[in-house]
Design a protein around this motif. Structure first.
Motif, short mmCIF file in Angstrom:
data_model
loop_
_atom_site.label_atom_id
_atom_site.label_comp_id
_atom_site.label_asym_id
_atom_site.label_seq_id
_atom_site.Cartn_x
_atom_site.Cartn_y
_atom_site.Cartn_z
N ASP A 92 -14.90 -2.20 -55.73
CA ASP A 92 -13.52 -1.91 -56.08
C ASP A 92 -12.74 -1.68 -54.79
O ASP A 92 -12.97 -0.70 -54.08
N ALA A 93 -11.80 -2.56 -54.48
CA ALA A 93 -11.05 -2.46 -53.22
C ALA A 93 -10.24 -1.17 -53.11
O ALA A 93 -9.89 -0.76 -52.00
N ASN A 94 -9.97 -0.53 -54.23
CA ASN A 94 -9.23 0.73 -54.20
C ASN A 94 -10.13 1.94 -54.07
O ASN A 94 -9.64 3.07 -53.97
N ARG A 95 -11.44 1.72 -54.05
CA ARG A 95 -12.38 2.84 -53.97
C ARG A 95 -13.48 2.54 -52.95
O ARG A 95 -14.67 2.58 -53.25
N VAL A 96 -13.05 2.23 -51.75
CA VAL A 96 -13.97 2.04 -50.62
C VAL A 96 -13.82 3.24 -49.69
O VAL A 96 -12.70 3.61 -49.32
N TYR A 97 -14.93 3.84 -49.30
CA TYR A 97 -14.92 5.07 -48.52
C TYR A 97 -15.72 4.88 -47.23
O TYR A 97 -16.72 4.15 -47.22
N ALA A 98 -15.28 5.53 -46.18
CA ALA A 98 -15.97 5.47 -44.90
C ALA A 98 -16.70 6.78 -44.66
O ALA A 98 -16.13 7.86 -44.85
N GLY A 105 -19.50 9.04 -36.99
CA GLY A 105 -18.35 9.77 -37.51
C GLY A 105 -17.10 9.51 -36.70
O GLY A 105 -16.00 9.34 -37.24
N SER A 106 -17.27 9.47 -35.38
CA SER A 106 -16.12 9.18 -34.52
C SER A 106 -15.58 7.78 -34.80
O SER A 106 -14.36 7.57 -34.83
N LEU A 107 -16.50 6.82 -35.00
CA LEU A 107 -16.05 5.47 -35.33
C LEU A 107 -15.40 5.43 -36.72
O LEU A 107 -14.43 4.69 -36.93
N ALA A 108 -15.91 6.20 -37.66
CA ALA A 108 -15.32 6.22 -39.00
C ALA A 108 -13.86 6.66 -38.95
O ALA A 108 -12.99 6.10 -39.62
N TYR A 109 -13.57 7.67 -38.13
CA TYR A 109 -12.17 8.05 -37.91
C TYR A 109 -11.36 6.86 -37.41
O TYR A 109 -10.23 6.60 -37.83
N GLU A 110 -11.95 6.14 -36.46
CA GLU A 110 -11.26 5.00 -35.85
C GLU A 110 -10.97 3.91 -36.88
O GLU A 110 -9.92 3.27 -36.84
N LEU A 111 -11.90 3.70 -37.82
CA LEU A 111 -11.70 2.67 -38.83
C LEU A 111 -10.44 2.92 -39.65
O LEU A 111 -9.71 1.99 -40.01
N VAL A 112 -10.18 4.20 -39.95
CA VAL A 112 -8.97 4.52 -40.73
C VAL A 112 -7.72 4.17 -39.94
O VAL A 112 -6.73 3.69 -40.49
N ALA A 113 -7.77 4.41 -38.61
CA ALA A 113 -6.61 4.10 -37.77
C ALA A 113 -6.41 2.60 -37.61
O ALA A 113 -5.28 2.11 -37.65
N ALA A 120 -10.17 4.61 -49.04
CA ALA A 120 -9.53 5.58 -49.93
C ALA A 120 -9.73 7.01 -49.45
O ALA A 120 -8.93 7.90 -49.77
N ALA A 121 -10.79 7.26 -48.70
CA ALA A 121 -11.07 8.59 -48.17
C ALA A 121 -12.13 8.45 -47.09
O ALA A 121 -12.80 7.42 -46.95
N LEU A 122 -12.30 9.55 -46.34
CA LEU A 122 -13.19 9.56 -45.19
C LEU A 122 -14.07 10.79 -45.24
O LEU A 122 -13.60 11.90 -45.52
N GLY A 123 -15.37 10.61 -44.92
CA GLY A 123 -16.30 11.72 -44.81
C GLY A 123 -16.99 11.67 -43.46
O GLY A 123 -17.59 10.64 -43.12
N VAL A 124 -16.93 12.76 -42.69
CA VAL A 124 -17.49 12.79 -41.34
C VAL A 124 -18.38 14.01 -41.17
O VAL A 124 -17.97 15.14 -41.48
N VAL A 125 -19.58 13.76 -40.65
CA VAL A 125 -20.49 14.85 -40.28
C VAL A 125 -20.59 14.88 -38.76
O VAL A 125 -21.15 13.97 -38.14
#
Length: 249
Positions: A92-98, A105-113, A120-125
């Motif tokens: 579901d293109a509206n429910r993809v999460y990083a 985690g640092s790269l996951a932040y970058e993906l949103v930018a 749709a949301a981001l989770g970082v440890v």
């Protein structure tokens, strides 16, 4: 350059249905085979009906704004994986999460930018946000974030400083941490930022860069990247956060 992705489809997967999807990025000293055991995301996917795409970094590392080297296009890699997930696996293109751990985690932040409107949301440890002032790029399409931060080790001050950057950039009110119930080793703060974007932060007094989780099925090598004694499952909390959120139009 060929790249490696490990795909986990939930038990009972049906090609004709659409499914939420998680793009998961491993930490610096682990890899795509360890990430399912460390995070517990595959078991959660089976229980809750979502897809997981575990990405493998080159030499177990990522090429981000400030971490950790290489010349590969990891943002382009993630973008291609999301497109593949939607087209081939019926995500579901509206429910993809990083999701990312440590360097992931640092790269996951970058993906949103770098890929606005994709997640749709981001989770970082235990990963560090990079603001535009520090060499990153401003978020043009902010998303809700659930964040888990250790308070031990040499990276802890950086994590906290970058969190304050993130709070400022998102236009969040001041964070007011409180103990998580009877567990005095964990504190939590949750706020709603500019544009109705939620930020949920957990701090762990006795954790450095490890992933807090139950350790089910983890190997001895995996456990060096885990905090199994916290009475807390970051993956489970993360999915509960994601399950309530979809991409805004």
């Amino acid at each position: 350059m060929s790249r490696e992705v490990l795909v986990h489809a939930p038990t009972g997967y049906q090609p004709g249905r659409t499914y939420p999807a998680v793009v998961a990025l491993h930490g610096s000293v682990t890899d795509v085979t360890a990430m399912p055991r460390i995070s517990g995301l595959s078991q959660l996917a089976d229980a809750n009906g979502f897809l997981v795409f575990y990405l493998q970094g080159i030499d177990n590392s990522w090429n981000g704004y400030t971490c950790c080297g290489g010349s590969q296009d990891d943002v382009g890699f993630a973008k291609a994986v999301v497109e593949h997930a939607v087209k081939t696996w019926n995500a579901d293109a509206n429910r993809v999460y990083a999701v990312g751990h440590w360097a992931g985690g640092s790269l996951a932040y970058e993906l949103v930018a770098e890929l606005p409107g994709t997640f749709a949301a981001l989770g970082v440890v235990n990963g560090a946000y990079t603001s535009a002032a520090r060499g990153g790029r401003a978020w043009t399409a902010p998303v809700p974030v659930v964040l888990f931060l250790g308070e031990q080790g040499r990276a802890a001050p950086t994590f906290q400083t970058r969190l304050l950057d993130h709070v400022k950039d998102l236009g969040c009110p001041e964070l007011q941490p409180a103990f998580l119930g009877a567990n005095k080793r964990i504190t939590r703060a949750t706020v709603t930022c500019r544009g109705g974007i939620d930020l949920d932060v957990y701090w762990f007094r006795d954790v450095a860069t490890e992933w807090p989780g139950p350790g089910t099925g983890a190997t001895e090598a995996d456990r060096r990247s885990m905090a199994v004694d916290q009475g807390f499952d970051a993956g489970e909390v993360m999915w509960a956060f994601f399950a309530k959120r979809s991409r805004k139009a």
